[in-house]
Design a protein around this motif. Structure first.
Motif, PDB file in Angstrom:
ATOM      1  N   PRO A 126       9.878  21.983  -2.220  1.00 28.20           N
ATOM      2  CA  PRO A 126       9.904  20.665  -1.599  1.00 28.20           C
ATOM      3  C   PRO A 126       8.519  20.279  -1.074  1.00 28.20           C
ATOM      4  CG  PRO A 126      10.719  22.269  -0.043  1.00 28.20           C
ATOM      5  CD  PRO A 126      10.403  23.019  -1.325  1.00 28.20           C
ATOM      6  N   CYS A 127       8.303  18.988  -0.918  1.00 29.14           N
ATOM      7  CA  CYS A 127       7.016  18.464  -0.462  1.00 29.14           C
ATOM      8  C   CYS A 127       7.242  17.602   0.771  1.00 29.14           C
ATOM      9  CB  CYS A 127       6.361  17.649  -1.577  1.00 29.14           C
ATOM     10  SG  CYS A 127       4.839  16.812  -1.087  1.00 29.14           S
ATOM     11  N   ARG A 128       6.578  17.934   1.870  1.00 34.90           N
ATOM     12  CA  ARG A 128       6.732  17.164   3.108  1.00 34.90           C
ATOM     13  C   ARG A 128       6.186  15.745   2.955  1.00 34.90           C
ATOM     14  NH1 ARG A 128       4.052  20.709   7.526  1.00 34.90           N
ATOM     15  NH2 ARG A 128       3.855  18.648   8.413  1.00 34.90           N
ATOM     16  N   THR A 129       5.134  15.583   2.156  1.00 34.85           N
ATOM     17  CA  THR A 129       4.578  14.250   1.931  1.00 34.85           C
ATOM     18  C   THR A 129       5.576  13.383   1.169  1.00 34.85           C
ATOM     19  OG1 THR A 129       2.332  15.123   1.967  1.00 34.85           O
ATOM     20  CG2 THR A 129       2.635  12.946   0.969  1.00 34.85           C
ATOM     21  N   CYS A 130       6.200  13.942   0.139  1.00 35.98           N
ATOM     22  CA  CYS A 130       7.216  13.197  -0.609  1.00 35.98           C
ATOM     23  C   CYS A 130       8.374  12.800   0.314  1.00 35.98           C
ATOM     24  CB  CYS A 130       7.746  14.032  -1.772  1.00 35.98           C
ATOM     25  SG  CYS A 130       6.611  14.197  -3.169  1.00 35.98           S
ATOM     26  N   ALA A 131       8.790  13.712   1.180  1.00 40.63           N
ATOM     27  CA  ALA A 131       9.884  13.418   2.113  1.00 40.63           C
ATOM     28  C   ALA A 131       9.494  12.285   3.066  1.00 40.63           C
ATOM     29  CB  ALA A 131      10.261  14.672   2.892  1.00 40.63           C
ATOM     30  N   GLY A 132       8.262  12.314   3.571  1.00 38.96           N
ATOM     31  CA  GLY A 132       7.794  11.254   4.458  1.00 38.96           C
ATOM     32  C   GLY A 132       7.681   9.919   3.744  1.00 38.96           C
ATOM     33  N   LEU A 133       7.160   9.942   2.523  1.00 38.67           N
ATOM     34  CA  LEU A 133       7.050   8.710   1.742  1.00 38.67           C
ATOM     35  C   LEU A 133       8.432   8.144   1.430  1.00 38.67           C
ATOM     36  CD1 LEU A 133       4.152   9.733  -0.663  1.00 38.67           C
ATOM     37  CD2 LEU A 133       4.088   7.901   1.044  1.00 38.67           C
ATOM     38  N   ARG A 134       9.383   9.017   1.135  1.00 44.49           N
ATOM     39  CA  ARG A 134      10.749   8.560   0.874  1.00 44.49           C
ATOM     40  C   ARG A 134      11.315   7.851   2.097  1.00 44.49           C
ATOM     41  NH1 ARG A 134      15.892   9.351   1.701  1.00 44.49           N
ATOM     42  NH2 ARG A 134      17.390   9.132   0.020  1.00 44.49           N
ATOM     43  N   GLU A 135      11.142   8.429   3.269  1.00 43.00           N
ATOM     44  CA  GLU A 135      11.642   7.817   4.493  1.00 43.00           C
ATOM     45  C   GLU A 135      10.991   6.455   4.742  1.00 43.00           C
ATOM     46  OE1 GLU A 135      11.935   8.815   9.254  1.00 43.00           O
ATOM     47  OE2 GLU A 135      11.620  10.448   7.833  1.00 43.00           O
ATOM     48  N   ALA A 173       2.802   5.984  -2.717  1.00 45.93           N
ATOM     49  CA  ALA A 173       3.955   6.788  -3.130  1.00 45.93           C
ATOM     50  C   ALA A 173       3.945   7.031  -4.633  1.00 45.93           C
ATOM     51  CB  ALA A 173       5.247   6.089  -2.709  1.00 45.93           C
ATOM     52  N   LEU A 174       3.650   5.992  -5.409  1.00 46.50           N
ATOM     53  CA  LEU A 174       3.615   6.161  -6.866  1.00 46.50           C
ATOM     54  C   LEU A 174       2.488   7.091  -7.294  1.00 46.50           C
ATOM     55  CD1 LEU A 174       4.399   2.507  -8.001  1.00 46.50           C
ATOM     56  CD2 LEU A 174       5.937   4.493  -8.063  1.00 46.50           C
ATOM     57  N   GLU A 175       1.319   6.949  -6.674  1.00 40.19           N
ATOM     58  CA  GLU A 175       0.196   7.833  -7.005  1.00 40.19           C
ATOM     59  C   GLU A 175       0.518   9.278  -6.641  1.00 40.19           C
ATOM     60  OE1 GLU A 175      -3.116   6.146  -4.923  1.00 40.19           O
ATOM     61  OE2 GLU A 175      -3.198   4.394  -6.228  1.00 40.19           O
ATOM     62  N   HIS A 176       1.103   9.480  -5.463  1.00 42.58           N
ATOM     63  CA  HIS A 176       1.425  10.844  -5.036  1.00 42.58           C
ATOM     64  C   HIS A 176       2.476  11.463  -5.958  1.00 42.58           C
ATOM     65  CE1 HIS A 176       1.961  14.304  -2.463  1.00 42.58           C
ATOM     66  NE2 HIS A 176       3.267  14.109  -2.557  1.00 42.58           N
ATOM     67  N   ARG A 177       3.470  10.669  -6.351  1.00 43.18           N
ATOM     68  CA  ARG A 177       4.533  11.177  -7.214  1.00 43.18           C
ATOM     69  C   ARG A 177       3.972  11.680  -8.547  1.00 43.18           C
ATOM     70  NH1 ARG A 177       8.853  13.663  -6.191  1.00 43.18           N
ATOM     71  NH2 ARG A 177      10.547  13.287  -7.608  1.00 43.18           N
ATOM     72  N   GLN A 178       2.967  10.993  -9.069  1.00 43.99           N
ATOM     73  CA  GLN A 178       2.359  11.407 -10.338  1.00 43.99           C
ATOM     74  C   GLN A 178       1.591  12.712 -10.197  1.00 43.99           C
ATOM     75  OE1 GLN A 178      -0.019   8.052 -11.490  1.00 43.99           O
ATOM     76  NE2 GLN A 178       1.710   6.938 -12.360  1.00 43.99           N
ATOM     77  N   GLU A 179       1.026  12.954  -9.017  1.00 42.04           N
ATOM     78  CA  GLU A 179       0.183  14.129  -8.806  1.00 42.04           C
ATOM     79  C   GLU A 179       0.928  15.320  -8.203  1.00 42.04           C
ATOM     80  OE1 GLU A 179      -2.896  12.648  -6.297  1.00 42.04           O
ATOM     81  OE2 GLU A 179      -3.714  11.328  -7.840  1.00 42.04           O
ATOM     82  N   CYS A 180       2.060  15.079  -7.547  1.00 36.71           N
ATOM     83  CA  CYS A 180       2.743  16.120  -6.790  1.00 36.71           C
ATOM     84  C   CYS A 180       3.515  17.053  -7.708  1.00 36.71           C
ATOM     85  CB  CYS A 180       3.687  15.500  -5.760  1.00 36.71           C
ATOM     86  SG  CYS A 180       4.475  16.754  -4.722  1.00 36.71           S
ATOM     87  N   GLU A 181       3.310  18.346  -7.500  1.00 36.79           N
ATOM     88  CA  GLU A 181       4.025  19.351  -8.284  1.00 36.79           C
ATOM     89  C   GLU A 181       4.787  20.315  -7.386  1.00 36.79           C
ATOM     90  OE1 GLU A 181       1.053  21.154 -10.749  1.00 36.79           O
ATOM     91  OE2 GLU A 181       0.685  19.298 -11.856  1.00 36.79           O
ATOM     92  N   ARG A 182       4.759  20.084  -6.071  1.00 35.04           N
ATOM     93  CA  ARG A 182       5.424  20.981  -5.129  1.00 35.04           C
ATOM     94  C   ARG A 182       6.872  20.573  -4.923  1.00 35.04           C
ATOM     95  NH1 ARG A 182       2.236  20.744   0.079  1.00 35.04           N
ATOM     96  NH2 ARG A 182       1.672  18.697  -0.691  1.00 35.04           N
ATOM     97  N   ARG A 207       0.828  -1.204   0.000  1.00 36.83           N
ATOM     98  CA  ARG A 207       0.000   0.000   0.000  1.00 36.83           C
ATOM     99  C   ARG A 207       0.862   1.254   0.000  1.00 36.83           C
ATOM    100  NH1 ARG A 207      -3.457   1.431  -2.723  1.00 36.83           N
ATOM    101  NH2 ARG A 207      -4.110   3.391  -1.931  1.00 36.83           N
ATOM    102  N   LEU A 208       1.978   1.198   0.729  1.00 38.75           N
ATOM    103  CA  LEU A 208       2.909   2.323   0.757  1.00 38.75           C
ATOM    104  C   LEU A 208       3.446   2.612  -0.640  1.00 38.75           C
ATOM    105  CD1 LEU A 208       4.894   4.378   1.990  1.00 38.75           C
ATOM    106  CD2 LEU A 208       6.387   2.441   2.509  1.00 38.75           C
ATOM    107  N   VAL A 209       3.859   1.578  -1.341  1.00 37.47           N
ATOM    108  CA  VAL A 209       4.392   1.741  -2.689  1.00 37.47           C
ATOM    109  C   VAL A 209       3.322   2.316  -3.610  1.00 37.47           C
ATOM    110  CG1 VAL A 209       5.227   0.483  -4.719  1.00 37.47           C
ATOM    111  CG2 VAL A 209       6.182  -0.001  -2.457  1.00 37.47           C
TER     112      VAL A 209
END
Length: 112
Positions: free
Chosen positions: A69-78, A58-67, A53-55
């Motif tokens: 830096p993004c705190r969500t991207c940083a959290g998903l990366r961790e 993360a993939l869905e957010h990456r496709q939609e994220c345009e910010r 579910r995490l993967v």
């Protein structure tokens, strides 16, 4: 993990689940699907489902994220670092188990 850490984790997860509308019935229905398995298999299933579910998230957010830096991207990366470390640990353990066993050479078989 200390008892206080477990209680703190439970409180945090419970609060976040409540914010997302998770009910006790939702939890019990999900747990019913794995109830007949041994404890180790339940934990393995939960870990696998969380990683999957995490993967997906993360993939869905990456496709939609345009910010940037993004705190969500940083959290998903961790979380992906932790998940990948866990998966690699499982694979390493399995390989160690396979190669630690004595070899079964054909000339050692009693049936020959």
């Amino acid at each position: 993990m200390a008892e206080a850490d477990v209680q703190n984790s439970l409180a945090q997860v419970s609060k976040a689940a409540e914010l997302y509308g998770v009910t006790d019935q939702d939890v019990e229905e999900w747990r019913a699907h794995i109830d007949d398995r041994p404890a180790w298999a339940q934990r393995a299933h939960v870990s696998g489902m969380l990683a999957q579910r995490l993967v997906m998230t993360a993939l869905e957010h990456r496709q939609e994220c345009e910010r940037e830096p993004c705190r969500t991207c940083a959290g998903l990366r961790e979380m992906l670092v932790i998940a990948l470390a866990g998966v690699r640990t499982v694979v390493d353990d399995r390989l160690n188990e396979l190669y630690r066993r004595p070899a079964r050479w054909p000339w050692r078989r009693r049936s020959l």
